[in-house]
Design a protein around this motif. Structure first.
Motif, PDB file in Angstrom:
ATOM      1  N   LEU A 178      10.086   8.253  11.100  1.00  7.82           N
ATOM      2  CA  LEU A 178       8.778   8.779  10.702  1.00  7.82           C
ATOM      3  C   LEU A 178       8.287   8.148   9.397  1.00  7.82           C
ATOM      4  CD1 LEU A 178       9.496  12.487  11.668  1.00  7.82           C
ATOM      5  CD2 LEU A 178       8.087  10.844  12.940  1.00  7.82           C
ATOM      6  N   ALA A 179       9.184   7.926   8.446  1.00  9.19           N
ATOM      7  CA  ALA A 179       8.774   7.297   7.182  1.00  9.19           C
ATOM      8  C   ALA A 179       8.278   5.878   7.432  1.00  9.19           C
ATOM      9  CB  ALA A 179       9.940   7.296   6.197  1.00  9.19           C
ATOM     10  N   ALA A 180       9.005   5.150   8.264  1.00 16.05           N
ATOM     11  CA  ALA A 180       8.594   3.774   8.560  1.00 16.05           C
ATOM     12  C   ALA A 180       7.271   3.758   9.316  1.00 16.05           C
ATOM     13  CB  ALA A 180       9.686   3.074   9.374  1.00 16.05           C
ATOM     14  N   ALA A 181       7.101   4.698  10.226  1.00 15.30           N
ATOM     15  CA  ALA A 181       5.850   4.751  10.992  1.00 15.30           C
ATOM     16  C   ALA A 181       4.662   4.994  10.054  1.00 15.30           C
ATOM     17  CB  ALA A 181       5.926   5.848  12.050  1.00 15.30           C
ATOM     18  N   MET A 212       0.851  -1.203   0.000  1.00 14.50           N
ATOM     19  CA  MET A 212       0.000   0.000   0.000  1.00 14.50           C
ATOM     20  C   MET A 212       0.884   1.250   0.000  1.00 14.50           C
ATOM     21  SD  MET A 212      -2.722   1.271   2.903  1.00 14.50           S
ATOM     22  CE  MET A 212      -4.118   0.256   2.438  1.00 14.50           C
ATOM     23  N   ALA A 213       0.432   2.313  -0.736  1.00 14.59           N
ATOM     24  CA  ALA A 213       1.200   3.553  -0.787  1.00 14.59           C
ATOM     25  C   ALA A 213       1.161   4.250   0.570  1.00 14.59           C
ATOM     26  CB  ALA A 213       0.601   4.465  -1.851  1.00 14.59           C
ATOM     27  N   ARG A 214       2.193   5.071   0.800  1.00 14.72           N
ATOM     28  CA  ARG A 214       2.195   5.889   2.015  1.00 14.72           C
ATOM     29  C   ARG A 214       0.917   6.721   2.048  1.00 14.72           C
ATOM     30  NH1 ARG A 214       3.425  11.020   2.725  1.00 14.72           N
ATOM     31  NH2 ARG A 214       4.652  11.475   0.877  1.00 14.72           N
ATOM     32  N   PRO A 215       0.336   6.939   3.259  1.00 10.13           N
ATOM     33  CA  PRO A 215      -0.870   7.756   3.334  1.00 10.13           C
ATOM     34  C   PRO A 215      -0.608   9.187   2.892  1.00 10.13           C
ATOM     35  CG  PRO A 215      -0.349   6.728   5.468  1.00 10.13           C
ATOM     36  CD  PRO A 215       0.771   6.385   4.544  1.00 10.13           C
ATOM     37  N   HIS A 216      -1.685   9.869   2.504  1.00 15.30           N
ATOM     38  CA  HIS A 216      -1.628  11.310   2.227  1.00 15.30           C
ATOM     39  C   HIS A 216      -1.448  12.013   3.573  1.00 15.30           C
ATOM     40  CE1 HIS A 216      -2.701  15.017   0.017  1.00 15.30           C
ATOM     41  NE2 HIS A 216      -3.375  15.370   1.114  1.00 15.30           N
ATOM     42  N   GLY A 218      -0.136   2.924   7.156  1.00 17.13           N
ATOM     43  CA  GLY A 218      -0.849   2.591   5.924  1.00 17.13           C
ATOM     44  C   GLY A 218      -1.116   1.101   5.804  1.00 17.13           C
ATOM     45  N   GLU A 219      -0.104   0.295   6.113  1.00 17.41           N
ATOM     46  CA  GLU A 219      -0.223  -1.153   5.891  1.00 17.41           C
ATOM     47  C   GLU A 219      -1.080  -1.833   6.943  1.00 17.41           C
ATOM     48  OE1 GLU A 219       3.849  -2.351   5.760  1.00 17.41           O
ATOM     49  OE2 GLU A 219       4.175  -1.230   3.894  1.00 17.41           O
ATOM     50  N   ARG A 220      -0.813  -1.544   8.207  1.00 15.52           N
ATOM     51  CA  ARG A 220      -1.500  -2.294   9.276  1.00 15.52           C
ATOM     52  C   ARG A 220      -2.776  -1.618   9.749  1.00 15.52           C
ATOM     53  NH1 ARG A 220       3.279  -3.465  13.457  1.00 15.52           N
ATOM     54  NH2 ARG A 220       4.833  -4.115  11.941  1.00 15.52           N
ATOM     55  N   HIS A 221      -2.862  -0.318   9.576  1.00 13.98           N
ATOM     56  CA  HIS A 221      -4.029   0.403  10.102  1.00 13.98           C
ATOM     57  C   HIS A 221      -4.878   1.004   8.979  1.00 13.98           C
ATOM     58  CE1 HIS A 221      -2.673   0.060  14.300  1.00 13.98           C
ATOM     59  NE2 HIS A 221      -1.461   0.137  13.770  1.00 13.98           N
ATOM     60  N   ALA A 222      -4.569   0.618   7.743  1.00 13.14           N
ATOM     61  CA  ALA A 222      -5.352   1.040   6.574  1.00 13.14           C
ATOM     62  C   ALA A 222      -5.513   2.558   6.507  1.00 13.14           C
ATOM     63  CB  ALA A 222      -6.724   0.363   6.573  1.00 13.14           C
ATOM     64  N   ALA A 223      -4.502   3.276   6.927  1.00 16.10           N
ATOM     65  CA  ALA A 223      -4.584   4.741   6.906  1.00 16.10           C
ATOM     66  C   ALA A 223      -4.364   5.260   5.487  1.00 16.10           C
ATOM     67  CB  ALA A 223      -3.544   5.342   7.847  1.00 16.10           C
ATOM     68  N   ARG A 224      -5.340   5.972   4.969  1.00 19.18           N
ATOM     69  CA  ARG A 224      -5.195   6.633   3.659  1.00 19.18           C
ATOM     70  C   ARG A 224      -4.841   8.099   3.858  1.00 19.18           C
ATOM     71  NH1 ARG A 224      -9.703   7.489   2.332  1.00 19.18           N
ATOM     72  NH2 ARG A 224     -10.634   6.716   4.257  1.00 19.18           N
ATOM     73  N   VAL A 225      -5.369   8.704   4.925  1.00 18.23           N
ATOM     74  CA  VAL A 225      -5.124  10.116   5.206  1.00 18.23           C
ATOM     75  C   VAL A 225      -4.656  10.262   6.654  1.00 18.23           C
ATOM     76  CG1 VAL A 225      -6.153  12.420   5.370  1.00 18.23           C
ATOM     77  CG2 VAL A 225      -6.894  10.844   3.561  1.00 18.23           C
ATOM     78  N   VAL A 226      -3.553  10.958   6.820  1.00 16.16           N
ATOM     79  CA  VAL A 226      -3.010  11.260   8.151  1.00 16.16           C
ATOM     80  C   VAL A 226      -2.994  12.769   8.307  1.00 16.16           C
ATOM     81  CG1 VAL A 226      -0.931  11.199   9.589  1.00 16.16           C
ATOM     82  CG2 VAL A 226      -1.598   9.173   8.269  1.00 16.16           C
ATOM     83  N   ARG A 227      -3.623  13.270   9.378  1.00 16.36           N
ATOM     84  CA  ARG A 227      -3.573  14.715   9.656  1.00 16.36           C
ATOM     85  C   ARG A 227      -2.598  14.949  10.815  1.00 16.36           C
ATOM     86  NH1 ARG A 227      -5.766  18.270  13.181  1.00 16.36           N
ATOM     87  NH2 ARG A 227      -7.301  16.790  14.016  1.00 16.36           N
ATOM     88  N   VAL A 228      -1.633  15.822  10.563  1.00 14.13           N
ATOM     89  CA  VAL A 228      -0.607  16.098  11.565  1.00 14.13           C
ATOM     90  C   VAL A 228      -1.069  17.242  12.451  1.00 14.13           C
ATOM     91  CG1 VAL A 228       1.794  16.809  11.909  1.00 14.13           C
ATOM     92  CG2 VAL A 228       1.173  15.332   9.962  1.00 14.13           C
TER      93      VAL A 228
END
Ligand SMILES: NC(=O)c1ccc[n+]([C@@H]2O[C@H](COP(=O)([O-])OP(=O)(O)OC[C@H]3O[C@@H](n4cnc5c(N)ncnc54)[C@H](OP(=O)(O)O)[C@@H]3O)[C@@H](O)[C@H]2O)c1
Length: 205
Positions: free
Chosen positions: A121-124, A1-5, A129-139
């Motif tokens: 941070l990149a690995a997190a 899965m791609a990195r989340p937005h 994305g992979e384990r928690h199905a995150a498509r969008v992350v808001r910082v």
């Protein structure tokens, strides 16, 4: 899965500060709903600033679809994990730790250990994305975490809620100590009430 937005949404003054003024909190969170994030990513210092209020906050169930809260806590400083999980904003909490994070009590907050000296941070983000199905992350950051993400090319969108104030010297800047590479393309610029302007940019011009 791609990195989340990854979107950074932050209230700032005209001189770029995230502290030293009173932001329009209601407006800030109303606009934060724009992205309906899967994960809210906060820095430890942002959470520590809220811990006294968290201790007193009412416990209410989170609505269906509430995001997960992931906190970068490389030094193991956050204490109010139970309160964070019970104030009704998040479906759950996840501590992001590094191999050098001080020992934690067993059976405490769920954690993800990524990185040696500091949280990678990149690995997190990849694991979110992979384990928690995150498509969008808001910082949610006062600049420290945002600066580190910017330095690593991990920010896709910047949303600045610009307040017509000057905080003066000594305050946290929204971009932390980011080294300043790359351009940004304007998505929108919207004047709002009370002289506030909402600016949205995508990374890469
Ligand atoms: N105006 C706004 O919209 C807004 C939003 C949020 C917060 N705030 C305010 O901002 C203040 C806190 O902001 P802050 O800038 O001090 O802290 P912050 O944004 O919470 O960032 C600090 C976190 O970033 C981590 N970090 C920094 N560089 C890193 C790197 N290279 N690799 C991995 N992790 C890294 C730190 O890791 P360690 O755990 O290892 O130290 C720490 O957990 C508070 O006063 C808060 O109220 C304002």
């Amino acid at each position: 899965m791609a990195r989340p937005h990854v979107v950074v949404h932050v209230a700032v003054t005209l001189d770029g500060a995230t502290t030293g003024f009173t932001p329009a909190i209601g407006l800030f969170y109303e606009l934060a709903g724009t992205w309906a994030e899967d994960v809210t990513l906060a820095g430890a210092d942002t959470i520590l600033a809220q811990e006294p209020a968290l201790r007193e906050a009412p416990r209410v169930p989170a609505p269906a679809g509430a995001p997960l809260l992931a906190v970068v806590d490389g030094r193991g400083r956050v204490r109010e994990w139970a309160a964070l999980g019970a104030v009704g904003h998040w479906s759950g909490v996840l501590a992001l730790h590094a191999e050098t994070t001080p020992p934690r009590p067993p059976g405490g907050v769920p954690e993800l250990v990524v990185g040696a000296e500091r949280v990678d941070l990149a690995a997190a983000l990849a694991v979110l994305g992979e384990r928690h199905a995150a498509r969008v992350v808001r910082v949610d950051s006062g600049g420290g975490l945002t600066g580190a993400l910017l330095d690593r090319g991990l920010v896709d969108e910047i949303s600045l809620l610009v307040h017509p104030r000057l905080a003066g010297p000594g305050h946290r800047l929204w971009h932390g100590h980011a080294s300043g590479t790359g351009g940004f393309g304007l998505i929108s610029a919207e004047p709002l009430a009370d002289g506030i302007v909402w600016l949205r940019y995508r990374s890469g011009s």
